[in-house]
Design an enzyme around this catalytic site. Structure first.
Site, PDB file in Angstrom:
ATOM      1  CE  LYS A  83      -3.942  -1.820   2.627  1.00 47.54           C
ATOM      2  NZ  LYS A  83      -4.958  -1.709   1.558  1.00 47.54           N
ATOM      3  CD  GLU A 106      -5.551  -8.177   3.514  1.00 51.01           C
ATOM      4  OE1 GLU A 106      -5.364  -7.690   2.391  1.00 51.01           O
ATOM      5  OE2 GLU A 106      -6.247  -7.619   4.375  1.00 51.01           O
ATOM      6  NE  ARG A 116     -10.418 -10.132  -2.186  1.00 46.58           N
ATOM      7  CZ  ARG A 116     -10.705  -9.248  -3.134  1.00 46.58           C
ATOM      8  NH1 ARG A 116     -10.979  -9.646  -4.350  1.00 46.58           N
ATOM      9  NH2 ARG A 116     -10.720  -7.953  -2.862  1.00 46.58           N
TER      10      ARG A 116
HETATM   11  N1  BES Z   1      -8.110  -3.841   4.141  1.00 45.21           N
HETATM   12  C1  BES Z   1      -8.273  -3.477   2.801  1.00 45.21           C
HETATM   13  C2  BES Z   1      -9.591  -2.786   2.498  1.00 45.21           C
HETATM   14  C3  BES Z   1      -9.822  -1.453   3.151  1.00 45.21           C
HETATM   15  C4  BES Z   1      -9.592  -0.285   2.459  1.00 45.21           C
HETATM   16  C5  BES Z   1     -10.334  -1.375   4.421  1.00 45.21           C
HETATM   17  C6  BES Z   1      -9.857   0.939   3.047  1.00 45.21           C
HETATM   18  C7  BES Z   1     -10.588  -0.157   5.006  1.00 45.21           C
HETATM   19  C8  BES Z   1     -10.356   0.994   4.312  1.00 45.21           C
HETATM   20  C9  BES Z   1      -8.208  -4.707   1.897  1.00 45.21           C
HETATM   21  O1  BES Z   1      -7.433  -5.754   2.367  1.00 45.21           O
HETATM   22  C10 BES Z   1      -7.605  -4.265   0.605  1.00 45.21           C
HETATM   23  O2  BES Z   1      -6.503  -3.810   0.625  1.00 45.21           O
HETATM   24  N2  BES Z   1      -8.345  -4.406  -0.481  1.00 45.21           N
HETATM   25  C11 BES Z   1      -7.901  -4.008  -1.760  1.00 45.21           C
HETATM   26  C12 BES Z   1      -8.368  -5.035  -2.755  1.00 45.21           C
HETATM   27  C13 BES Z   1      -7.766  -4.895  -4.119  1.00 45.21           C
HETATM   28  C14 BES Z   1      -6.287  -5.150  -4.078  1.00 45.21           C
HETATM   29  C15 BES Z   1      -8.451  -5.842  -5.050  1.00 45.21           C
HETATM   30  C16 BES Z   1      -8.493  -2.643  -2.077  1.00 45.21           C
HETATM   31  O3  BES Z   1      -9.617  -2.376  -1.694  1.00 45.21           O
HETATM   32  O4  BES Z   1      -7.792  -1.834  -2.678  1.00 45.21           O
HETATM   33 ZN    ZN Z   2      -7.237  -5.880   4.436  1.00 48.75          ZN
HETATM   34 ZN    ZN Z   3      -5.376  -5.555   1.845  1.00 44.18          ZN
END
Ligand code: BES
Ligand code: ZN
Ligand code: ZN
Length: 513
Positions: A290, A362, A364
């Site tokens: 991230k 991760e 899922r």
């Molecule tokens: N934990 C995040 C989702 C999230 C984003 C929670 C903002 C709270 C606030 C999750 O694990 C994630 O990173 N999802 C990705 C999925 C993508 C890589 C398909 C996302 O939402 O960008």
């Molecule tokens: Zn996450």
């Molecule tokens: Zn994530």
């Protein structure tokens, strides 16, 4: 907070803060009927109950500052020479009944939050509310008011080296009412708020202090206190059972992964509900890392797990005729030489192979194994709670969680439970058309979809692991964490989901009555 019902008159009650709800109509009365005695429509239990002298003096001050008794408008007056109370809080109250559940309850929750806010500001511990014009005989309203009072007073100060004045909440709350107030509602609400605040604490705790190991400890304590079944799957057990998706997420971290199972099992349950919560104690994204700002709030990625612990705590105290099982897969998503690579393929607990193309998807993966385990034990319903996708936040913003299910009754029951709890759920499509997007050329499925519809493709991925069990997925990435104080919701962890799921579980029974 001790809640009591008092039929004392204004002259005999002693309190720090006296709260007087006031409708616009009542406030306006005098202007039209100057001097004449107008019969009060509320049985003399509100503004008029203050007595002519006090009422007159207050009205003058209020008019002077332009107070209009608009809904939720407040004004506080202190009375240095008065021994019965130190302050009076006037709150504008829209008297008309809202027909929609959410709005009806939200009004009471907001009143509670306004009251505790004033108590906190002026350090007043004992509060009395002139409740004549409120409808607290209705347990929905009573529950919402008490939630506002309790949750609105929440503060997380554990990591402050100096706290100016620690507010410990309202100590005594007297409802001045002749109506019948349900003591069961009072005690259930107290428990539900305590559990919500436990969930908030867990979400707010920095990730170095809220590791998977710590979640295990907290869950174990809750299970012990509540006489729940408790089973812990550690790394070796997870390997043996084939929870490879969960293990793949954890392998870049030096913190060991766990799968927690807690259960409340009455002798003859009317049904069995499984609740599964995502417990990523920190989500760096892994090798699909991230951005810096994207990581700032990623300690909240265990909010689903925190909610499940909260639910189990309440259920263990209420001990309903429903069996409730809580499953928490918990890991830290980190980077190291041992981390999972984009392109790796793993076989999940139910035998399906997954191509991991993005290590930041991760949640899922760990849910895949936890859901597979839950399904194996044949519950009647599964509900999962997960801060799963940023896409859901894009779609619904920070007040609404996404609700995915193909079961219309379940959707309706959960939405209704959410509306009563002030936790909004919005149904999203489990669009079969998009299943194409999670097909993999090397494995059974892949862990990301295309560019669009990310909340939906994530839900479709989870669906691969629930077989035919009735199931609902709640994506709470938006409402799990608040960036500002909003009434009963305080900045930081919200404890989202505890109250809705408890209400849903009790729904078939007598609810919160
Ligand atoms: N934990 C995040 C989702 C999230 C984003 C929670 C903002 C709270 C606030 C999750 O694990 C994630 O990173 N999802 C990705 C999925 C993508 C890589 C398909 C996302 O939402 O960008
Ligand atoms: Zn996450
Ligand atoms: Zn994530």
């Amino acid at each position: 907070m001790r809640v009591s019902v008092s039929n004392k008159t204004l002259n005999s009650i002693k309190t720090d803060l006296l709260v007087v709800p006031l409708t616009k109509e009542e406030f306006k009365l005098k202007a039209s009927k100057k001097g004449k005695k107008k019969k009060s429509q509320d049985g003399g239990s509100t503004f008029s109950a203050l007595g002519a002298r006090l009422k007159g003096a207050l009205r003058e001050k209020l008019e002077h500052i332009g107070f209009k008794a608009e809904a939720a408008e407040t004004s506080l007056f202190t009375f240095p020479g008065e021994s019965r109370w130190s302050a009076i809080l006037l709150v504008g109250w829209a008297g008309d009944l809202e027909s929609r559940t959410f709005e009806r309850c939200a009004k009471y929750r907001k009143l509670g939050a306004l009251i505790v806010d004033a108590a906190k500001k002026h350090n007043l511990k004992k509060v009395a509310l002139l409740a004549g014009m409120l409808e607290l005989e209705n347990s929905e309203a009573l529950n919402a008011l008490l939630e506002g009072l309790s949750l609105g007073g929440y503060e997380f100060t554990k990591y402050k080296s100096k706290v100016d004045r620690k507010f410990l909440g309202i100590s005594e709350f007297a409802l001045m009412s002749n109506g019948k107030i349900s003591t069961r509602t009072v005690s259930l609400t107290t428990r539900v708020c305590e559990a919500t605040m436990l969930a908030r604490d867990l979400v707010n705790t920095p990730p170095r202090d809220c590791t998977p190991r710590v979640l295990v400890q907290v869950a174990r304590d809750v299970a012990k206190k509540g006489k729940l079944e408790f089973k812990l799957y550690e790394k070796e057990a997870l390997r043996k059972m084939g929870a490879n998706a969960l293990l793949a997420v954890a392998q870049g971290s030096s913190e060991p992964p766990f799968l927690i199972r807690m259960a409340y099992a009455p002798k003859k349950p009317t049904k069995t509900i499984a609740v599964v919560g995502k417990g990523v104690t920190f989500d760096s994204g892994g090798l699909s890392i991230k951005t810096g700002s994207g990581m700032e709030t990623m300690k909240m990625d265990m909010a689903g797990a925190a909610a499940v612990i909260g639910v189990m705590q309440v259920i263990s105290a209420i001990r309903p005729e429903v069996e409730v099982r809580g499953y928490i897969p918990t890991v830290e998503n980190m980077i190291s030489g041992a981390a999972t690579r984009p392109g790796d393929v793993v076989k999940a607990l139910n035998g399906k192979t997954i191509e991991i193309l993005n290590t930041d998807a991760e949640g899922r993966l760990i849910l895949a194994d936890a859901l597979s385990l839950a399904v194996r034990e044949k519950p009647d319903v599964i509900i999962d709670l997960a801060t799963l996708t940023g896409a859901c936040v894009v779609a619904l913003g920070s007040d609404y969680a996404g609700l995915f299910t193909s079961d219309d009754d379940l959707a309706e029951d959960l939405t209704e439970a959410g509306d009563l709890s002030g936790e909004r759920l919005w149904r999203m499509p489990l669009a079969a058309e998009y299943k194409e997007l999670i097909k993999s050329s090397v494995a059974d499925i892949r862990n990301i979809g295309g560019q669009w519809g990310g909340a939906i493709t994530a839900a479709l991925f989870l669906q691969e692991f629930v077989a035919k069990t009735p199931w609902a997925h709640i994506d709470l990435a938006g409402p799990a964490f608040s960036d500002s104080d909003k009434g009963h919701v305080r900045k930081g962890g919200v404890g989202f989901g505890v109250r809705t799921v408890v209400r849903y579980i009790l729904g078939g029974l007598e609810g919160l009555q």
